[in-house]
Design an enzyme around this catalytic site. Structure first.
Site, PDB file in Angstrom:
ATOM      1  N   THR A   1      11.452   4.052   5.243  1.00  0.00           N
ATOM      2  CA  THR A   1      10.356   4.379   6.172  1.00  0.00           C
ATOM      3  C   THR A   1       9.669   3.099   6.642  1.00  0.00           C
ATOM      4  O   THR A   1       8.553   3.151   7.149  1.00  0.00           O
ATOM      5  CB  THR A   1       9.294   5.283   5.488  1.00  0.00           C
ATOM      6  OG1 THR A   1       8.933   4.696   4.240  1.00  0.00           O
ATOM      7  CG2 THR A   1       9.785   6.685   5.274  1.00  0.00           C
ATOM      8  N   SER A   2      10.344   1.942   6.451  1.00  0.00           N
ATOM      9  CA  SER A   2       9.657   0.690   6.800  1.00  0.00           C
ATOM     10  C   SER A   2      10.140   0.141   8.146  1.00  0.00           C
ATOM     11  O   SER A   2       9.524   0.402   9.182  1.00  0.00           O
ATOM     12  CB  SER A   2       9.786  -0.337   5.672  1.00  0.00           C
ATOM     13  OG  SER A   2      11.139  -0.601   5.362  1.00  0.00           O
ATOM     14  N   ARG A   3      11.264  -0.562   8.151  1.00  0.00           N
ATOM     15  CA  ARG A   3      11.839  -1.056   9.393  1.00  0.00           C
ATOM     16  C   ARG A   3      13.361  -1.025   9.271  1.00  0.00           C
ATOM     17  O   ARG A   3      13.907  -1.271   8.190  1.00  0.00           O
ATOM     18  CB  ARG A   3      11.394  -2.508   9.671  1.00  0.00           C
ATOM     19  CG  ARG A   3       9.970  -2.648  10.188  1.00  0.00           C
ATOM     20  CD  ARG A   3       9.807  -2.057  11.593  1.00  0.00           C
ATOM     21  NE  ARG A   3       8.462  -2.204  12.117  1.00  0.00           N
ATOM     22  CZ  ARG A   3       7.493  -1.288  12.011  1.00  0.00           C
ATOM     23  NH1 ARG A   3       7.722  -0.135  11.401  1.00  0.00           N
ATOM     24  NH2 ARG A   3       6.302  -1.496  12.542  1.00  0.00           N
TER      25      ARG A   3
ATOM     26  N   HIS B   1      11.146   7.855  13.780  1.00  0.00           N
ATOM     27  CA  HIS B   1      10.018   6.959  13.478  1.00  0.00           C
ATOM     28  C   HIS B   1       8.675   7.714  13.539  1.00  0.00           C
ATOM     29  O   HIS B   1       7.801   7.413  14.349  1.00  0.00           O
ATOM     30  CB  HIS B   1      10.013   5.769  14.461  1.00  0.00           C
ATOM     31  CG  HIS B   1       9.273   4.576  13.952  1.00  0.00           C
ATOM     32  ND1 HIS B   1       9.640   3.276  14.246  1.00  0.00           N
ATOM     33  CD2 HIS B   1       8.163   4.462  13.171  1.00  0.00           C
ATOM     34  CE1 HIS B   1       8.794   2.434  13.680  1.00  0.00           C
ATOM     35  NE2 HIS B   1       7.887   3.130  13.015  1.00  0.00           N
ATOM     36  N   ILE B   2       8.550   8.703  12.645  1.00  0.00           N
ATOM     37  CA  ILE B   2       7.355   9.567  12.678  1.00  0.00           C
ATOM     38  C   ILE B   2       6.431   9.360  11.480  1.00  0.00           C
ATOM     39  O   ILE B   2       5.566  10.189  11.209  1.00  0.00           O
ATOM     40  CB  ILE B   2       7.731  11.075  12.755  1.00  0.00           C
ATOM     41  CG1 ILE B   2       8.696  11.454  11.605  1.00  0.00           C
ATOM     42  CG2 ILE B   2       8.301  11.436  14.114  1.00  0.00           C
ATOM     43  CD1 ILE B   2       8.734  12.933  11.293  1.00  0.00           C
ATOM     44  N   GLY B   3       6.628   8.254  10.752  1.00  0.00           N
ATOM     45  CA  GLY B   3       5.834   8.019   9.541  1.00  0.00           C
ATOM     46  C   GLY B   3       4.347   8.311   9.709  1.00  0.00           C
ATOM     47  O   GLY B   3       3.740   9.013   8.906  1.00  0.00           O
TER      48      GLY B   3
ATOM     49  N   ARG C   1       8.049  -9.953  -7.414  1.00  0.00           N
ATOM     50  CA  ARG C   1       8.178 -11.266  -8.070  1.00  0.00           C
ATOM     51  C   ARG C   1       7.374 -11.336  -9.353  1.00  0.00           C
ATOM     52  O   ARG C   1       7.670 -12.090 -10.258  1.00  0.00           O
ATOM     53  CB  ARG C   1       7.745 -12.381  -7.108  1.00  0.00           C
ATOM     54  CG  ARG C   1       8.794 -12.578  -6.046  1.00  0.00           C
ATOM     55  CD  ARG C   1       8.505 -13.671  -5.079  1.00  0.00           C
ATOM     56  NE  ARG C   1       9.460 -13.546  -3.990  1.00  0.00           N
ATOM     57  CZ  ARG C   1       9.298 -12.751  -2.943  1.00  0.00           C
ATOM     58  NH1 ARG C   1       8.202 -12.048  -2.802  1.00  0.00           N
ATOM     59  NH2 ARG C   1      10.234 -12.664  -2.020  1.00  0.00           N
TER      60      ARG C   1
ATOM     61  N   GLU D   1      15.821   0.635  17.744  1.00  0.00           N
ATOM     62  CA  GLU D   1      15.320   1.952  18.159  1.00  0.00           C
ATOM     63  C   GLU D   1      15.100   1.970  19.667  1.00  0.00           C
ATOM     64  O   GLU D   1      14.719   0.952  20.233  1.00  0.00           O
ATOM     65  CB  GLU D   1      13.979   2.229  17.450  1.00  0.00           C
ATOM     66  CG  GLU D   1      14.163   2.415  15.962  1.00  0.00           C
ATOM     67  CD  GLU D   1      12.838   2.569  15.218  1.00  0.00           C
ATOM     68  OE1 GLU D   1      11.788   2.741  15.862  1.00  0.00           O
ATOM     69  OE2 GLU D   1      12.871   2.522  13.985  1.00  0.00           O
TER      70      GLU D   1
ATOM     71  N   ARG E   1       0.824  -1.222   0.000  1.00  0.00           N
ATOM     72  CA  ARG E   1       0.000   0.000   0.000  1.00  0.00           C
ATOM     73  C   ARG E   1       0.852   1.263   0.000  1.00  0.00           C
ATOM     74  O   ARG E   1       0.629   2.176  -0.785  1.00  0.00           O
ATOM     75  CB  ARG E   1      -0.882   0.035   1.246  1.00  0.00           C
ATOM     76  CG  ARG E   1      -1.919  -1.050   1.325  1.00  0.00           C
ATOM     77  CD  ARG E   1      -2.634  -0.911   2.662  1.00  0.00           C
ATOM     78  NE  ARG E   1      -3.620  -1.934   2.876  1.00  0.00           N
ATOM     79  CZ  ARG E   1      -3.366  -3.128   3.402  1.00  0.00           C
ATOM     80  NH1 ARG E   1      -2.140  -3.447   3.759  1.00  0.00           N
ATOM     81  NH2 ARG E   1      -4.340  -4.005   3.582  1.00  0.00           N
ATOM     82  N   ILE E   2       1.845   1.307   0.916  1.00  0.00           N
ATOM     83  CA  ILE E   2       2.620   2.540   1.066  1.00  0.00           C
ATOM     84  C   ILE E   2       3.589   2.716  -0.117  1.00  0.00           C
ATOM     85  O   ILE E   2       3.728   3.813  -0.654  1.00  0.00           O
ATOM     86  CB  ILE E   2       3.345   2.560   2.430  1.00  0.00           C
ATOM     87  CG1 ILE E   2       2.302   2.496   3.564  1.00  0.00           C
ATOM     88  CG2 ILE E   2       4.218   3.806   2.569  1.00  0.00           C
ATOM     89  CD1 ILE E   2       2.881   2.314   4.959  1.00  0.00           C
TER      90      ILE E   2
HETATM   91  C1  DGY Z   1       3.655   1.087  11.655  1.00  0.00           C
HETATM   92  O1  DGY Z   1       2.468   1.353  11.531  1.00  0.00           O
HETATM   93  O2  DGY Z   1       4.133  -0.016  11.380  1.00  0.00           O
HETATM   94  C2  DGY Z   1       4.540   2.156  12.198  1.00  0.00           C
HETATM   95  O3  DGY Z   1       5.849   1.929  11.859  1.00  0.00           O
HETATM   96  C3  DGY Z   1       4.397   2.235  13.695  1.00  0.00           C
HETATM   97  O4  DGY Z   1       4.433   0.976  14.204  1.00  0.00           O
END
Ligand code: DGY
Length: 318
Positions: free
Chosen positions: A236-238, A285-287, A179, A267, A157-158
């Site tokens: 912006t993921s992990r 981590h402000i996404g 894939r 983190e 989605r993102i």
């Molecule tokens: C998410 O929604 O996964 C953000 O990173 C906060 O957890």
């Protein structure tokens, strides 16, 4: 009797009020991350838990002998902090909050995109330190994003929403790694089945990977060498989808132009070596961190709890 819900962190007031309408609720007013023991007690005492990314819901918690909890509603879309397999084996329902945070997260990816390509951190720091010598035609230059190639790793989605915005608003050309080709895209984009090829071709690489075991360290040290020295990387993921130490090394040696990071390994401990670099933009981590989005996320978690306790379909069950 109303089901008992334990909430592990502070949540927006509207979400608190909604929860209190339907449940017997216990809050964590100190907003300090619960210890394992406190989480275990929550497992034993609550019918449901509202948690978030800072709570590690491990197998030993989920298999607690006197466990009472039946549902854990995570506020957030990523659930790498929850052992989903153990939850299934121990009959605990896990829900998350997709969709409502997509555009807010894309906003932050956009901030990082523009910040790194226009040296936003560096030039602002220079000005604030009183070192600006005046307008110059040749100094403080960044690079245009228009016409450049954005490589999306993780076309969920993102990833899709960021690709769309980058293409339609900023005129970027879109490549994505998958894939198989993603169907029903409403904008022009080309697929790469080989991640290395995408890394080699992209001017900006943006990571939008799901929190999946397979994705850990997917941008490994050897893979990172495929990235062009003129390119930028956004995450912006992990934090654990990339070899953070190898990235710092590349940034220090200027073998990559810059990085925009909203997520980190372990983190909130961001290494000093990374914090000292000028070719990075670093956010805590402000996404999804807007009032509106956090409220929508919380409300969705409450809806999932309500559906479960009213024996209705739980929409965001994982
Ligand atoms: C998410 O929604 O996964 C953000 O990173 C906060 O957890």
């Amino acid at each position: 009797m109303r089901p008992k819900i334990i909430v592990t962190r502070n949540i927006p007031v509207e979400v608190e009020s909604k929860l209190k309408e339907y449940f017997q609720v216990s809050f964590n007013r100190e907003d300090k991350v619960f210890s394992k023991d406190t989480l275990r007690k929550a497992m034993e005492n609550a019918d449901g838990i509202v948690c978030t990314v800072t709570d590690n819901i491990t197998n030993d918690l989920l298999s607690t002998t006197n466990k009472k909890v039946k549902i854990i509603a995570n506020i957030g879309v990523g659930v790498d902090h929850i052992d989903l397999q153990s939850a299934r084996e121990n009959n605990v329902i896990i829900t998350n909050t997709p969709d409502v945070l997509t555009e807010a997260t894309v906003d932050v990816a956009t901030l990082l995109l523009l910040s790194v390509t226009r040296n936003a951190f560096l030039v602002e720091k220079m000005l604030r330190q009183g070192e600006w010598k005046g307008f110059s035609l040749t100094e403080n230059l960044g690079v245009d994003v228009r016409g450049k190639i954005l490589g999306i790793v993780g076309m969920g989605r993102i990833g899709k929403a960021f690709a769309k915005r980058a293409h339609e608003v900023f005129g970027m050309k879109i490549l994505y790694y998958n894939r198989s080709p993603v169907k029903d895209l409403t904008f022009e984009a080309s697929v790469r089945f080989d991640l290395d090829a995408l890394l080699e071709e992209s001017d900006v690489i943006s990571l939008h990977l799901s929190s999946d075991e397979r994705n850990k360290n997917i941008i490994s040290k050897s893979r990172m060498k495929k990235i062009k020295a003129s390119s930028f990387l956004i995450n912006t993921s992990r934090g654990d989808v990339i070899d953070q130490t190898a990235l710092i090394d590349l940034l220090e040696k200027k073998k990559i132009s810059g990085a925009g990071l909203d997520v980190f390994l372990n983190e909130p401990n961001v290494p000093l070596s990374l914090r000292q670099l000028s070719n990075v933009t670093l956010y805590p981590h402000i996404g999804s961190a807007t009032y509106e989005t956090r409220t929508k996320m919380g409300m969705l978690a409450v809806e999932n709890l309500m559906a479960f306790f009213n024996e209705k379909e739980v929409i965001n069950q994982l």
